[in-house]
Design an enzyme around this catalytic site. Sequence first.
Site, PDB file in Angstrom:
ATOM      1  N   PRO A  50      11.952  -1.234  39.225  1.00 51.61           N
ATOM      2  CA  PRO A  50      12.285  -1.969  38.009  1.00 51.61           C
ATOM      3  C   PRO A  50      11.876  -1.190  36.760  1.00 51.61           C
ATOM      4  O   PRO A  50      10.720  -0.818  36.621  1.00 51.61           O
ATOM      5  CB  PRO A  50      11.463  -3.248  38.149  1.00 51.61           C
ATOM      6  N   ASP A  89      10.920  -4.951  35.193  1.00 51.07           N
ATOM      7  CA  ASP A  89       9.472  -5.048  35.088  1.00 51.07           C
ATOM      8  C   ASP A  89       9.180  -5.577  33.696  1.00 51.07           C
ATOM      9  O   ASP A  89       9.493  -4.918  32.707  1.00 51.07           O
ATOM     10  CB  ASP A  89       8.877  -3.648  35.294  1.00 51.07           C
ATOM     11  N   TRP A 543       1.516  -2.908  37.642  1.00 46.36           N
ATOM     12  CA  TRP A 543       1.924  -2.064  38.774  1.00 46.36           C
ATOM     13  C   TRP A 543       1.825  -2.825  40.086  1.00 46.36           C
ATOM     14  O   TRP A 543       2.554  -2.530  41.034  1.00 46.36           O
ATOM     15  CB  TRP A 543       1.075  -0.800  38.862  1.00 46.36           C
ATOM     16  N   TRP A 583       4.754   3.554  40.868  1.00 44.94           N
ATOM     17  CA  TRP A 583       5.484   2.694  41.793  1.00 44.94           C
ATOM     18  C   TRP A 583       5.419   3.184  43.229  1.00 44.94           C
ATOM     19  O   TRP A 583       5.291   2.382  44.147  1.00 44.94           O
ATOM     20  CB  TRP A 583       6.934   2.599  41.329  1.00 44.94           C
ATOM     21  N   LYS A 625       8.503  17.337  26.151  1.00 38.80           N
ATOM     22  CA  LYS A 625       8.874  16.052  26.703  1.00 38.80           C
ATOM     23  C   LYS A 625       9.763  15.297  25.704  1.00 38.80           C
ATOM     24  O   LYS A 625       9.523  15.333  24.500  1.00 38.80           O
ATOM     25  CB  LYS A 625       7.592  15.259  26.941  1.00 38.80           C
ATOM     26  N   LYS A 628      10.674   9.453  21.685  1.00 39.07           N
ATOM     27  CA  LYS A 628      11.261   8.772  20.546  1.00 39.07           C
ATOM     28  C   LYS A 628      10.621   9.287  19.263  1.00 39.07           C
ATOM     29  O   LYS A 628      11.260   9.435  18.238  1.00 39.07           O
ATOM     30  CB  LYS A 628      11.022   7.270  20.712  1.00 39.07           C
TER      31      LYS A 628
END
Length: 1074
Positions: A50, A89, A543, A583, A625, A628
């Site tokens: 999710p 999630d 998690w 996950w 990386k 935003k």
Amino acid sequence: MSAPFEPVSPKVSFAELDAQTLARWEEDSIFEKSVEARKDGEPFVFFEGPPTANGMPHPGHVLTRVAKDVFLRYRSMCGYHVPRRAGWDTHGLPVEVEVEKALKISGKEAIENFGVEAFSRKCIDSVFVYIDEWRKLTQRIGFWVDLDDAYVTFHKSYIESVWWALNSLFDRGLLYQGYKVVWWWAQGGTALSAGEVGQGYKEVDDPSVMIRFPIKNGRGENAATSFLAWTTTPWTLPSNIALAVKADATYITAALQDGTKVVLAKALEEKVLKDHDYAIVDEKKGSEWVGTEYEPPFRYAEPEGGPAFRVIDADFVELTSGSGMVHLAPAFGEDDFRTCQEKGLGFLQLVKPDGTFPPEVTEFAGRFCKEADKDIIRLLKDNGVLFKREVYTHEYPFCERRMSDPLIQYARRSWFIKTTDEVHKTIENNQQVNWEPSHIKDGRFGQYLAGNVDWAISRERFWGTPLPIWINDETGKRASIASVDDIKKKNPNAFAHFEAAREKDPTLQEHLMVHKPWIDAVTWEEPGEPGVYRRVPEVIDCWFDSGCMPFAQWGYPHQNKEKFEQCFPADFITEAVDQTRGWFYSLMMISTLMAEKFPSGKQSYPHPFKNCVVLGILTDEKGKKLSKRYKNYTDPLVLMDRVGGDAVRWALYTNTVPGQNTRFYDRAAQDAVREFLLKIWNVYSFFVTYANIDGFDPNAERPSLSSRPDMDKWILAELDATVRSVRSDLDEYKSHLAARSLQRFVDALSNWYVRRSRSRFWSEGDNADKASAFATLYEVLVDLTKLSAPYVPFMTDALYANLVRKHDASAPESVHLANFPEPSDARRDDALRRAVELTRGVVTLGQRVRAEKKLKVRQPLAEAIVVINDDDERAAIDRFQNDVKEELNVTSLAFTTEPAKYVEFTLLPNFRVLGPKLGKAVPECKKVLAQADGSALHAEMSEHGKITVTLSSGPVELTGDEVQVRLTAKEDFAAASAGGQVVLLDTRITEELLHAGYAREVVNRIQRARKELNLAFDARIKITYSAEGPLADAVATHLQTIQKEVLATSMDVGETETSTDVDGHAFAFLIVAE
RNA sequence: GGGGCACUAGCUCAGGUGGUUAGAGCGCACCCCUGAUAAGGGUGAGGUCGCUAGUUCGAGUCUAGCGUGCCCCA
């Protein structure tokens, strides 16, 4: 007869095409049908990890979505039943932070003032804002997943499943309360996650002090002796518990001028004692000091839970700074805490959660801990234990939202899952999983499991799954529950307050009854027991939510038992490498912990997934990386509007490798259009154009495979080889390798098959060769469409609609409902593939000769000669002699097995064979062979099957397989060689050849003029011309050929308009369109 | 500080078990074709395989150390 196919424009906007395809999928429910159509097939189980719905999707998320999609579409086309349930999630601190920002509030107190109930509702709203964005992206990129039936982690049924798991752990004694050292934001009253801490570092000056810790009851050699320890956090000294040494390091005892003695690491002697006159009176290993008791600098309170104030050994002690002895305050340091616990020492926490000293710390009570540092140091000095004081400049974390607030490491009461008890089972399960790339199993993931620590599962926050533990407020007895019904059995009125509120406000979702604050009001009493059971305040780590997904998505075991049984374990999952500790871990750990509660048939599968593809991280052009904050990527939706969804998908499939970071930027997507999509599209458009002109009927009987020319058999053999490799790569979860096979095939199709076959499609009248060409290209395009459909679902569905569905109503209505191509033994022909490979090699060499000798391809030459090794090779190339002759523009093609005239031989040791035989003599052998007359040796070898060379150690006999022969074209010939192949060209140009060349030049000039006049390709023309000298003869000789090539109905000497030059001779002409 | 991965052509990447001319595509240069034509195609130039040692007859490949980048953890 009407055109069999919709006309295709070579100018295509893939983005517009996508929009039409998406609309059709939606309207005709193609995705739903693709699942439904296979419902009797073998199931292929997929788990959707999710996404955290707390922010906008970026290219990294696009990668995971398309990586999932390709395998799911492939399996579905192979006949598997592949249901795909989306999931979201929805819990966690990041969601809360988003809401805090929107509300312009900050901190726990502010949330409580705002109202936890209202806050939870805001969290739901916030989550759905982003879920909408994710929906848009998911659809646009063509990821087929059932969004309407998505599981959502905040839903009541999901939470009850999570409760079931926690309840089971509680019952088994695997859920316990202990301490965890966190980065604590005292002013905000909350812990921060690692990510948040990472945002807030800044450089500061902190005090750096060296303190004396006098040895307790020091007598004899220990009289007036102190340990020296170093700290940059004097405020932790009142909570000191121990001093740590490195067991195998040497510690000196130094006698100072003032009569006292200090103990410190020998390695740091100079740094620490540089301002002192001293004498070393003793040396000991760190281990010899272990157990020695000392007087702590402060004694405001007594430690609880164990002894204190003694020397211990610890592996993290370093000898690079300080004194080699480390002050430990387990309440304020991770290492400190762990070590003291391992040694069974006590605990002391003399700072309150709000960051101030408690009343026991009399001198500093009520003051903020870090602010009191200076006064603490002054007090230490007054007490005579301050040895040294300096200023230390370093990076220290602050609260990213209030940069004036320093964070402190702080031990909090926390709930843990005792994973360390069960991790050995998880480690075994891990061995059952197929990881791609394989090193993850024993590398990153295996190492992580090996270093397992108990899972700190509680969070002192608001928006999360409430920890289902209730404590009796009088007896302290604990209880846990597994569902709402469990609670109602204990107290039928437990949710009365919620139901009343819901009556007043029907917009209050049922799901909220299991959330804060409503759940906190749920209490019960047990008969015969005093007191009231009240819930603990914590929520849990989100998690844990997502790790429960295999059963919680179904509300198992409270409902849907059969669903869970059908859909566990997953055949396949994929996410990015950052999920190793996220996950992947939570799935694996929770399934292992819960396996004993699974139905008996599933207990043999405590590994929740069989295959796991671990994707790398996308970075920008510079390897940074994507973020935003840096705005270093184009919004995927914008990019797809420019180049289409398939281009973005294809770029990701071909440019990324599992487990490795990849630089990704817009140009990669633009390249994908040209390199792959447009190439297919052009072949398709070429086919449709001529199929329509010729009236090709796909439903008519097609020539048998055996009757078709080699060129057709070849491309079908290549297609078959591609089918085989694509299938096996996709079966092994190597989508990037399958993509490369497809790329190679498309290249062969366009560069060799279509290019060499073009004229077959426009030949006049009906003939077997043309019929065969159309049949072959049609079959190839249809299979290629299916073969690429899992990768580029938009374009392929458009092709399929026109090529197949248009005239076959019984065909599936979408390529995604079609069957994936099967290997075909009829099409398979590896010898033919090899023959074409050889042929293309000959052409390459011939073209290289022409380029090197500056012999224009337009100038015909008499002969090309190929040096061959054996008759098989000759037959293979001879099969395609027309292609070679046309490509090289030669009149004839000849072969020779007697190349001595044209080439030189060099003999080299066959290292693989001779290495073991000759050992150290190999280099000498190489030298001797190189210096010998290679051609003579080669002749000897041909005659006797062996040669003899003389090395310093004596003569050595070499057989044919012990040497390798290398051919090099002799300089004086127009020849080129590579990889054992040699091609020669006869460069003599006779008058006849020269004239033929001139004729071709004339054709070239007229064709250029045709193009400039924008004539239709089939427009007929009349030509009048004038030609000089030898040109005149050449034109006259080849007049018919020229007329045919340029579609001239007449060509006479006469009026001219355009003047050109051919090899220094003037050629002028006039074109009149008919 | 610990763990993991990577470092090969300007770019994105291939290069089982060590074998001597290190490959592909893109980009670039030059060229061809002009009935796929604002397309299609060919040839070529680019690499001390991150660095340094070592093992070996032989290292892009194995070992060690170092460097750089990234991810995760502290």
